[in-house]
Scaffold this active site. Structure first.
Site, PDB file in Angstrom:
ATOM      1  N   HIS A   1       7.466  10.829 -26.380  1.00 22.81           N
ATOM      2  CA  HIS A   1       8.558  11.607 -26.239  1.00 22.81           C
ATOM      3  C   HIS A   1       9.601  11.057 -26.943  1.00 22.81           C
ATOM      4  O   HIS A   1       9.515   9.885 -27.569  1.00 22.81           O
ATOM      5  CB  HIS A   1       8.844  11.813 -24.599  1.00 22.81           C
ATOM      6  CG  HIS A   1       7.718  12.317 -23.884  1.00 22.81           C
ATOM      7  ND1 HIS A   1       6.571  11.461 -23.460  1.00 22.81           N
ATOM      8  CD2 HIS A   1       7.406  13.410 -23.355  1.00 22.81           C
ATOM      9  CE1 HIS A   1       5.632  12.518 -22.761  1.00 22.81           C
ATOM     10  NE2 HIS A   1       6.473  13.598 -22.731  1.00 22.81           N
TER      11      HIS A   1
ATOM     12  N   HIS B   1       1.768  16.814 -27.803  1.00 26.67           N
ATOM     13  CA  HIS B   1       1.559  17.964 -26.569  1.00 26.67           C
ATOM     14  C   HIS B   1       0.631  19.106 -27.229  1.00 26.67           C
ATOM     15  O   HIS B   1      -0.040  19.865 -26.179  1.00 26.67           O
ATOM     16  CB  HIS B   1       2.949  18.283 -26.190  1.00 26.67           C
ATOM     17  CG  HIS B   1       3.452  17.328 -25.317  1.00 26.67           C
ATOM     18  ND1 HIS B   1       4.393  16.231 -25.949  1.00 26.67           N
ATOM     19  CD2 HIS B   1       3.596  17.107 -23.969  1.00 26.67           C
ATOM     20  CE1 HIS B   1       4.823  15.496 -25.023  1.00 26.67           C
ATOM     21  NE2 HIS B   1       4.374  15.937 -23.597  1.00 26.67           N
TER      22      HIS B   1
ATOM     23  N   HIS C   1       4.422  23.988 -21.240  1.00 24.37           N
ATOM     24  CA  HIS C   1       4.391  23.469 -22.749  1.00 24.37           C
ATOM     25  C   HIS C   1       3.552  24.452 -23.698  1.00 24.37           C
ATOM     26  O   HIS C   1       3.807  24.260 -24.872  1.00 24.37           O
ATOM     27  CB  HIS C   1       3.373  22.125 -22.452  1.00 24.37           C
ATOM     28  CG  HIS C   1       4.359  20.942 -22.389  1.00 24.37           C
ATOM     29  ND1 HIS C   1       4.960  20.447 -23.442  1.00 24.37           N
ATOM     30  CD2 HIS C   1       5.027  20.469 -21.195  1.00 24.37           C
ATOM     31  CE1 HIS C   1       5.798  19.324 -22.862  1.00 24.37           C
ATOM     32  NE2 HIS C   1       5.737  19.226 -21.638  1.00 24.37           N
TER      33      HIS C   1
ATOM     34  N   HIS D   1      -1.036  12.280 -19.355  1.00 26.76           N
ATOM     35  CA  HIS D   1       0.651  12.402 -19.655  1.00 26.76           C
ATOM     36  C   HIS D   1       1.278  11.071 -19.047  1.00 26.76           C
ATOM     37  O   HIS D   1       2.257  10.691 -19.771  1.00 26.76           O
ATOM     38  CB  HIS D   1       1.285  13.680 -18.629  1.00 26.76           C
ATOM     39  CG  HIS D   1       2.670  13.885 -19.368  1.00 26.76           C
ATOM     40  ND1 HIS D   1       3.624  13.698 -18.458  1.00 26.76           N
ATOM     41  CD2 HIS D   1       2.866  14.572 -20.497  1.00 26.76           C
ATOM     42  CE1 HIS D   1       4.736  14.298 -19.307  1.00 26.76           C
ATOM     43  NE2 HIS D   1       4.046  14.437 -20.515  1.00 26.76           N
TER      44      HIS D   1
ATOM     45  N   PHE E   1       7.824  12.342 -15.136  1.00 28.76           N
ATOM     46  CA  PHE E   1       6.987  12.662 -15.866  1.00 28.76           C
ATOM     47  C   PHE E   1       5.808  12.031 -15.543  1.00 28.76           C
ATOM     48  O   PHE E   1       4.698  12.520 -16.204  1.00 28.76           O
ATOM     49  CB  PHE E   1       7.365  12.206 -17.488  1.00 28.76           C
ATOM     50  CG  PHE E   1       8.428  12.933 -18.288  1.00 28.76           C
ATOM     51  CD1 PHE E   1       8.200  14.519 -18.235  1.00 28.76           C
ATOM     52  CD2 PHE E   1       9.456  12.469 -18.865  1.00 28.76           C
ATOM     53  CE1 PHE E   1       9.014  15.481 -18.877  1.00 28.76           C
ATOM     54  CE2 PHE E   1      10.274  13.580 -19.548  1.00 28.76           C
ATOM     55  CZ  PHE E   1      10.089  15.014 -19.565  1.00 28.76           C
TER      56      PHE E   1
ATOM     57  N   HIS F   1      13.242  21.724 -22.898  1.00 26.15           N
ATOM     58  CA  HIS F   1      12.206  21.805 -22.378  1.00 26.15           C
ATOM     59  C   HIS F   1      12.534  20.788 -21.167  1.00 26.15           C
ATOM     60  O   HIS F   1      11.840  20.918 -19.863  1.00 26.15           O
ATOM     61  CB  HIS F   1      11.085  21.054 -23.231  1.00 26.15           C
ATOM     62  CG  HIS F   1      10.439  19.986 -22.737  1.00 26.15           C
ATOM     63  ND1 HIS F   1      10.743  18.493 -22.760  1.00 26.15           N
ATOM     64  CD2 HIS F   1       8.942  19.808 -22.040  1.00 26.15           C
ATOM     65  CE1 HIS F   1       9.555  17.912 -22.225  1.00 26.15           C
ATOM     66  NE2 HIS F   1       8.571  18.571 -21.662  1.00 26.15           N
TER      67      HIS F   1
ATOM     68  N   HIS G   1      11.677  21.356 -16.943  1.00 30.67           N
ATOM     69  CA  HIS G   1      11.174  20.419 -16.021  1.00 30.67           C
ATOM     70  C   HIS G   1      11.778  20.071 -14.879  1.00 30.67           C
ATOM     71  O   HIS G   1      11.466  20.146 -13.512  1.00 30.67           O
ATOM     72  CB  HIS G   1      10.960  19.099 -16.796  1.00 30.67           C
ATOM     73  CG  HIS G   1       9.474  18.990 -17.539  1.00 30.67           C
ATOM     74  ND1 HIS G   1       8.237  18.417 -16.679  1.00 30.67           N
ATOM     75  CD2 HIS G   1       9.436  18.916 -18.691  1.00 30.67           C
ATOM     76  CE1 HIS G   1       7.367  18.398 -17.712  1.00 30.67           C
ATOM     77  NE2 HIS G   1       7.697  18.894 -18.716  1.00 30.67           N
TER      78      HIS G   1
HETATM   79 CU1  C2O Z   1       5.358  15.272 -22.124  1.00 33.09          CU
HETATM   80 CU2  C2O Z   1       7.140  18.233 -20.736  1.00 33.09          CU
HETATM   81  O1  C2O Z   1       6.521  16.463 -21.406  1.00 33.09           O
END
Ligand code: C2O
Length: 351
Positions: free
Chosen positions: A112, A121, A282, A91, A269, A249, A253
């Site tokens: 992203h 993802h 995710h 990631h 991230f 999303h 996070h």
């Molecule tokens: Cu690659 Cu939740 O992000």
């Protein structure tokens, strides 16, 4: 021209942001590693992803055991690509700029902020789930999903809050342990809603945000999925609009991670995927896309080969490097997983 996988021999330091700086998260394999083309796992059983807050005891035990094994791999061989830290580093590589795009030496490869977000993802989870399943010898193993689109799911699933469990991560916002209610628009330092009234208000706002995201995005995939990007283009949040699902999303996070710099794990991230809850989060993001596609009658979002032919690399459960095409991600049944159907309170009166 579609985005292609990086040149593995050219990995460089990534940027972990304020309070972290440059980080080394390159993969333990390079350009001499053989690559095979992805093949659908047609002969495998179907994995059924279920809501994390509704798992049976047996399912919880399997999940914990698989994550324990993945963490152990990192201890016995830090370079095992299936290990917990190497999986998290994947990631970091594609979110924090460890690679340039092939042929464009100062343009970072980034998954992203664009139409690559959901498919990339999906693939990442697919391989992660297969690795977990293989570590416990169970090819029906399915990642649970954090069902944050329903009121009962809008808090941290309790399986992640047990400090004795492999699912626990100490780098989180400790005032957001259950039963704190989640806020998609959470800003660092916001108080936890406490009265019934406050809880109800934030739940309703969350539901409304999801509803709006579908309502506006159903006819216009860019709005839901993110802007197009093509080889050679700069991909960041100043040049591109993220999709509305990615925005929701991001809120999750930020709400899950701690509220001070460097916000790791979930709020940064570069470290987010070190927290097992990342993949559960995710899984729901992926499920929301799956629902979106069904609502559109599975109509292809972008009939554009710069999207459909974008390709990526992942390590599978046999430590085999695999090249995948975005177009092959569109139907989860072909990847041999699906989602248990649950109610969609945000869609109740139709979109
Ligand atoms: Cu690659 Cu939740 O992000």
């Amino acid at each position: 021209v579609p985005i292609s996988p990086p040149d593995l021999s050219k990995c460089h330091l990534a940027d972990g942001g304020d309070g972290v700086g440059k980080v080394q998260c390159c993969p333990p394999y390079g350009s001499d590693t053989p690559i095979v083309d992805y093949q659908f796992p047609s002969s495998k059983p179907l994995r059924v992803r279920r809501p994390a807050h509704l798992l049976e005891k047996e399912e919880i035990e399997k999940y914990k055991e698989a994550i324990t094994k993945m963490r152990e791999l990192t201890k016995t061989d830090p370079n095992d690509p299936r290990g917990w830290m190497q999986q998290a580093n994947v990631h970091c590589q594609f979110c924090n700029g460890a690679f340039d795009q092939v042929g464009f030496d100062s343009t970072l490869l980034q998954v992203h902020y664009s139409w690559l977000f959901l498919p990339w993802h999906r693939w990442y989870l697919h391989f992660y789930e297969r690795i977990l399943g293989s570590l416990i010898g169970d090819d029906t193993f399915a990642l649970p999903f954090w069902n944050w689109d329903t009121p009962d799911g809008m808090r941290m699933p309790s399986i992640f809050a047990d400090t004795a469990s492999s699912l626990y991560d100490e780098y989180r916002n400790l005032s957001h342990l259950p039963p704190a209610v989640m806020d998609f628009k959470y800003a660092y330092g916001d108080a936890v809603p406490s009265t019934d009234e406050e809880v109800k208000e934030v739940v309703n706002k969350n539901l409304l945000q999801i509803r709006t995201s579908y309502k506006e995005g159903l006819t216009l995939p860019e709005l839901f999925m993110g802007d197009p990007v093509r080889a050679g283009e700069t991909i960041d949040d100043s040049t591109n609009s993220s999709g509305s699902l990615e925005t929701i999303h991001n809120g999750v996070h930020q709400w899950t991670g701690p509220d001070s710099e460097p916000y790791m794990d979930m709020g940064n991230f570069y470290s987010a995927a070190r927290d097992p809850i990342f993949f559960c989060h995710h899984s729901n993001v992926d499920r929301m896309w799956h629902i979106y596609r069904a609502m559109r009658g599975h109509k292809t979002e972008f009939e554009d080969t710069d999207w459909l032919d974008a390709s990526f690399l992942f390590m599978d459960e046999n430590k085999q490097l695999v090249k995948v095409k975005l177009r092959d991600s569109l139907n989860p049944l072909k990847l041999k997983y699906t989602y248990e159907e649950v109610e969609l309170p945000w869609a109740e009166t139709g979109i």
